[in-house]
Design a protein around this motif. Structure first.
Motif, PDB file in Angstrom:
ATOM      1  N   GLU A 135     -27.662 -51.391  47.890  1.00 14.94           N
ATOM      2  CA  GLU A 135     -27.147 -52.740  47.709  1.00 14.94           C
ATOM      3  C   GLU A 135     -28.067 -53.497  46.757  1.00 14.94           C
ATOM      4  OE1 GLU A 135     -26.928 -54.738  51.423  1.00 14.94           O
ATOM      5  OE2 GLU A 135     -25.969 -53.043  52.410  1.00 14.94           O
ATOM      6  N   ALA A 136     -27.483 -54.432  46.033  1.00 14.31           N
ATOM      7  CA  ALA A 136     -28.309 -55.254  45.146  1.00 14.31           C
ATOM      8  C   ALA A 136     -28.945 -56.402  45.929  1.00 14.31           C
ATOM      9  CB  ALA A 136     -27.452 -55.821  44.030  1.00 14.31           C
ATOM     10  N   VAL A 137     -30.146 -56.813  45.502  1.00 14.02           N
ATOM     11  CA  VAL A 137     -30.765 -57.987  46.112  1.00 14.02           C
ATOM     12  C   VAL A 137     -29.955 -59.205  45.702  1.00 14.02           C
ATOM     13  CG1 VAL A 137     -32.834 -59.421  46.188  1.00 14.02           C
ATOM     14  CG2 VAL A 137     -33.044 -56.932  46.020  1.00 14.02           C
ATOM     15  N   PRO A 138     -29.561 -60.035  46.655  1.00 11.06           N
ATOM     16  CA  PRO A 138     -28.806 -61.239  46.287  1.00 11.06           C
ATOM     17  C   PRO A 138     -29.585 -62.063  45.276  1.00 11.06           C
ATOM     18  CG  PRO A 138     -28.883 -60.969  48.678  1.00 11.06           C
ATOM     19  CD  PRO A 138     -29.794 -59.945  48.091  1.00 11.06           C
ATOM     20  N   GLY A 139     -28.916 -62.539  44.248  1.00 11.98           N
ATOM     21  CA  GLY A 139     -29.622 -63.273  43.204  1.00 11.98           C
ATOM     22  C   GLY A 139     -29.220 -64.736  43.165  1.00 11.98           C
ATOM     23  N   GLY A 140     -29.941 -65.510  42.355  1.00 13.03           N
ATOM     24  CA  GLY A 140     -29.566 -66.891  42.123  1.00 13.03           C
ATOM     25  C   GLY A 140     -29.998 -67.864  43.197  1.00 13.03           C
ATOM     26  N   ILE A 141     -30.685 -67.386  44.207  1.00 13.32           N
ATOM     27  CA  ILE A 141     -31.056 -68.272  45.309  1.00 13.32           C
ATOM     28  C   ILE A 141     -32.083 -69.309  44.854  1.00 13.32           C
ATOM     29  CG2 ILE A 141     -32.142 -68.348  47.589  1.00 13.32           C
ATOM     30  CD1 ILE A 141     -31.156 -65.421  47.888  1.00 13.32           C
ATOM     31  N   GLU A 142     -33.031 -68.823  44.049  1.00 14.94           N
ATOM     32  CA  GLU A 142     -34.153 -69.700  43.671  1.00 14.94           C
ATOM     33  C   GLU A 142     -33.677 -70.928  42.895  1.00 14.94           C
ATOM     34  OE1 GLU A 142     -33.323 -66.926  40.459  1.00 14.94           O
ATOM     35  OE2 GLU A 142     -33.594 -66.703  42.596  1.00 14.94           O
ATOM     36  N   ALA A 143     -32.654 -70.729  42.035  1.00 12.45           N
ATOM     37  CA  ALA A 143     -32.177 -71.850  41.239  1.00 12.45           C
ATOM     38  C   ALA A 143     -31.568 -72.923  42.139  1.00 12.45           C
ATOM     39  CB  ALA A 143     -31.142 -71.365  40.227  1.00 12.45           C
ATOM     40  N   ARG A 144     -30.810 -72.474  43.143  1.00  7.62           N
ATOM     41  CA  ARG A 144     -30.180 -73.428  44.043  1.00  7.62           C
ATOM     42  C   ARG A 144     -31.203 -74.080  44.967  1.00  7.62           C
ATOM     43  NH1 ARG A 144     -26.273 -69.710  46.732  1.00  7.62           N
ATOM     44  NH2 ARG A 144     -27.294 -68.102  45.535  1.00  7.62           N
ATOM     45  N   MET A 145     -32.287 -73.335  45.297  1.00 10.78           N
ATOM     46  CA  MET A 145     -33.305 -73.880  46.189  1.00 10.78           C
ATOM     47  C   MET A 145     -33.981 -75.102  45.576  1.00 10.78           C
ATOM     48  SD  MET A 145     -35.020 -70.419  47.642  1.00 10.78           S
ATOM     49  CE  MET A 145     -36.587 -71.191  47.868  1.00 10.78           C
ATOM     50  N   ALA A 169     -34.638 -56.697  49.749  1.00 10.51           N
ATOM     51  CA  ALA A 169     -35.715 -56.134  48.924  1.00 10.51           C
ATOM     52  C   ALA A 169     -36.525 -55.112  49.711  1.00 10.51           C
ATOM     53  CB  ALA A 169     -36.624 -57.261  48.426  1.00 10.51           C
ATOM     54  N   LEU A 170     -36.802 -55.418  50.963  1.00 11.02           N
ATOM     55  CA  LEU A 170     -37.519 -54.457  51.812  1.00 11.02           C
ATOM     56  C   LEU A 170     -36.694 -53.186  51.994  1.00 11.02           C
ATOM     57  CD1 LEU A 170     -38.940 -56.849  54.564  1.00 11.02           C
ATOM     58  CD2 LEU A 170     -40.312 -55.341  53.112  1.00 11.02           C
ATOM     59  N   SER A 219     -52.454 -46.535  48.070  1.00 10.57           N
ATOM     60  CA  SER A 219     -51.625 -46.438  46.876  1.00 10.57           C
ATOM     61  C   SER A 219     -50.156 -46.765  47.197  1.00 10.57           C
ATOM     62  CB  SER A 219     -51.751 -45.029  46.288  1.00 10.57           C
ATOM     63  OG  SER A 219     -50.834 -44.855  45.248  1.00 10.57           O
ATOM     64  N   LEU A 220     -49.661 -46.229  48.297  1.00 12.12           N
ATOM     65  CA  LEU A 220     -48.274 -46.517  48.702  1.00 12.12           C
ATOM     66  C   LEU A 220     -48.082 -48.006  48.958  1.00 12.12           C
ATOM     67  CD1 LEU A 220     -47.381 -43.661  51.231  1.00 12.12           C
ATOM     68  CD2 LEU A 220     -46.208 -44.143  49.085  1.00 12.12           C
ATOM     69  N   LEU A 221     -49.057 -48.601  49.635  1.00 16.17           N
ATOM     70  CA  LEU A 221     -48.966 -50.035  49.928  1.00 16.17           C
ATOM     71  C   LEU A 221     -48.966 -50.855  48.639  1.00 16.17           C
ATOM     72  CD1 LEU A 221     -51.430 -50.294  52.947  1.00 16.17           C
ATOM     73  CD2 LEU A 221     -49.003 -50.881  52.987  1.00 16.17           C
ATOM     74  N   ALA A 222     -49.863 -50.500  47.736  1.00 15.38           N
ATOM     75  CA  ALA A 222     -49.964 -51.254  46.481  1.00 15.38           C
ATOM     76  C   ALA A 222     -48.665 -51.162  45.698  1.00 15.38           C
ATOM     77  CB  ALA A 222     -51.135 -50.737  45.655  1.00 15.38           C
ATOM     78  N   ARG A 223     -48.094 -49.955  45.651  1.00 15.18           N
ATOM     79  CA  ARG A 223     -46.832 -49.794  44.914  1.00 15.18           C
ATOM     80  C   ARG A 223     -45.702 -50.549  45.594  1.00 15.18           C
ATOM     81  NH1 ARG A 223     -45.674 -43.901  44.612  1.00 15.18           N
ATOM     82  NH2 ARG A 223     -47.527 -43.504  45.834  1.00 15.18           N
ATOM     83  N   GLY A 224     -45.679 -50.494  46.906  1.00 17.78           N
ATOM     84  CA  GLY A 224     -44.638 -51.204  47.643  1.00 17.78           C
ATOM     85  C   GLY A 224     -44.720 -52.701  47.422  1.00 17.78           C
ATOM     86  N   ARG A 225     -45.913 -53.236  47.537  1.00 14.06           N
ATOM     87  CA  ARG A 225     -46.074 -54.684  47.361  1.00 14.06           C
ATOM     88  C   ARG A 225     -45.804 -55.096  45.914  1.00 14.06           C
ATOM     89  NH1 ARG A 225     -48.895 -57.631  51.581  1.00 14.06           N
ATOM     90  NH2 ARG A 225     -49.460 -59.134  49.973  1.00 14.06           N
ATOM     91  N   ARG A 226     -46.178 -54.227  44.967  1.00 10.42           N
ATOM     92  CA  ARG A 226     -45.909 -54.543  43.555  1.00 10.42           C
ATOM     93  C   ARG A 226     -44.394 -54.613  43.313  1.00 10.42           C
ATOM     94  NH1 ARG A 226     -49.697 -51.323  41.429  1.00 10.42           N
ATOM     95  NH2 ARG A 226     -48.320 -49.548  41.178  1.00 10.42           N
ATOM     96  N   THR A 227     -43.680 -53.672  43.886  1.00 11.57           N
ATOM     97  CA  THR A 227     -42.217 -53.669  43.733  1.00 11.57           C
ATOM     98  C   THR A 227     -41.616 -54.931  44.350  1.00 11.57           C
ATOM     99  OG1 THR A 227     -42.215 -51.266  43.873  1.00 11.57           O
ATOM    100  CG2 THR A 227     -40.108 -52.356  44.242  1.00 11.57           C
ATOM    101  N   LYS A 254     -43.094 -57.725  44.860  1.00  7.76           N
ATOM    102  CA  LYS A 254     -43.517 -58.891  44.074  1.00  7.76           C
ATOM    103  C   LYS A 254     -42.571 -59.112  42.894  1.00  7.76           C
ATOM    104  CE  LYS A 254     -47.576 -60.126  41.379  1.00  7.76           C
ATOM    105  NZ  LYS A 254     -48.928 -59.701  41.014  1.00  7.76           N
ATOM    106  N   LYS A 255     -42.175 -58.021  42.263  1.00  9.59           N
ATOM    107  CA  LYS A 255     -41.243 -58.144  41.135  1.00  9.59           C
ATOM    108  C   LYS A 255     -39.880 -58.604  41.616  1.00  9.59           C
ATOM    109  CE  LYS A 255     -43.125 -54.622  38.100  1.00  9.59           C
ATOM    110  NZ  LYS A 255     -43.027 -53.199  37.800  1.00  9.59           N
TER     111      LYS A 255
END
Lengths: 173, 163
Positions: free
Chosen positions: A67-77, A99-100, A137-145, A147-148
């Motif tokens: 599924e895609a992450v729902p978008g556009g929320i930040e603009a409305r917030m 995202a998780l 390393s797994l944690l860093a990659r997960g959090r980086r993803t 974060k994006k």
């Protein structure tokens, strides 16, 4: 603890309940196969549960597209008033959950064990049967993803933190 | 190594730790925690701190697990189903016979297993367990005790076999 970890891995209450039940059935059936070797029973139980969750996620990935992450929320917030806050919180939560849910399973597992279950790096690495460095390393990659994917929400949150408590981050005066 | 070089090295390690474990030192590796916590609170690491804590705050907003009370009963029912209901004492006798334990040895083994069962139940379920012995709590005791007693017969250094 097992239900909570299953929920974090699978993202649905019904699936987490089934996984918890299955974990304890496996415990019941395979109790004689546990070998101490200095490791804790809790570690073994987590490992049984998380391996089962990883299996379920692999099967689910084969059967259903992401599924895609729902978008556009930040603009409305940005333009939201107090009355809308609850609604946007729910939308934001859905975006975070999505995202998780899109993280690769092992990154999600590392994050579940260390962030949500608050296990130490050594305990989490034991459960995942990897080195502490590999876990990091797994944690860093997960959090980086994350974060994006959550960048707009994160920037909004940083802005909120700056507005609400200037010079008081982390409880410092 | 100059002070500046040392500070840069520590900041780099702090960045890696925060990027992996987030902005709460409680979650950091114990080996790094004390040394890096003070640096984390300082002005030099303001950007690292803000980034890590912002993501933590988002993660903490994710849906929280809410376990249904009935799950505990369903899990316990799963334990109770395969073996016929028996008293704990009879069950210990059978297990003890398997491992050549007799008489007085049963008392500490049973006590340890019983205490372990209480620990398991209280840790596994967030909902509180009833103080009295119920069929469900007895089933949980069977499961935990079976694991603990089975381990008595295993040689040290044997391997895990999770699934």
């Amino acid at each position: 603890m097992i239900y909570a970890a299953c929920y974090r891995m699978l993202g649905r209450a019904d699936a987490a309940e089934d996984a918890t039940q299955e974990t304890f059935l496996r415990l019941w059936r395979n109790a004689g196969r546990w070998r101490p070797r200095g490791a804790r029973f809790e570690t073994w139980l987590y490992r049984v549960a998380m391996n089962h969750c990883l299996d379920l996620l692999r099967k689910a990935k084969r059967e259903a597209p992401e599924e895609a992450v729902p978008g556009g929320i930040e603009a409305r917030m940005d333009g939201a008033d107090r009355q809308d806050e609850e609604y946007f919180q729910a939308e934001r939560r859905a975006a975070i959950d999505a995202a998780l849910g899109q993280l690769p399973p092992r990154q999600r597992l590392a994050l579940t064990l260390c962030h949500y279950q608050e296990l130490s790096n050594i305990e989490a690495a034991e459960i995942m049967e990897i080195s502490v460095d590999a876990l990091e390393s797994l944690l860093a990659r997960g959090r980086r993803t994350l974060k994006k994917k959550l960048a707009p929400l994160r920037e909004h949150l940083i802005g909120q933190m700056d507005d609400e408590r200037p010079n008081q981050i982390n409880g410092a005066p | 190594m100059s002070d500046q070089t040392r500070l840069m090295a520590r900041l780099e390690r702090l960045r890696r730790v925060a990027q992996s474990f987030g902005g709460d030192p409680v979650r950091w590796p114990a080996a790094d925690r004390d040394e890096l916590a003070a640096l984390f609170a300082s002005d030099e690491s303001a950007d690292i701190r803000a980034e890590a804590q912002a993501l933590d705050n988002l993660l903490n907003e994710a849906s929280a697990p809410q376990m249904e009370a009935s799950l505990e009963q369903r899990v316990a029912a799963g334990f109770a189903a395969p073996p016929a209901p028996r008293s704990i004492a009879a069950w210990f006798d059978e297990i003890a016979g398997r491992f050549g334990l007799h008489g007085a040895r049963l008392v500490p083994a049973g006590a340890i297993a019983g205490l372990g069962a209480v620990g398991l139940a209280s840790g596994v379920f967030s909902a509180s367990m009833q103080a009295s012995v119920t069929p469900e709590s007895e089933a949980l005791a069977y499961a935990e005790a079976s694991v603990m007693l089975a381990s008595l017969d295993e040689e040290e250094g044997a391997s895990w076999d999770a699934d």
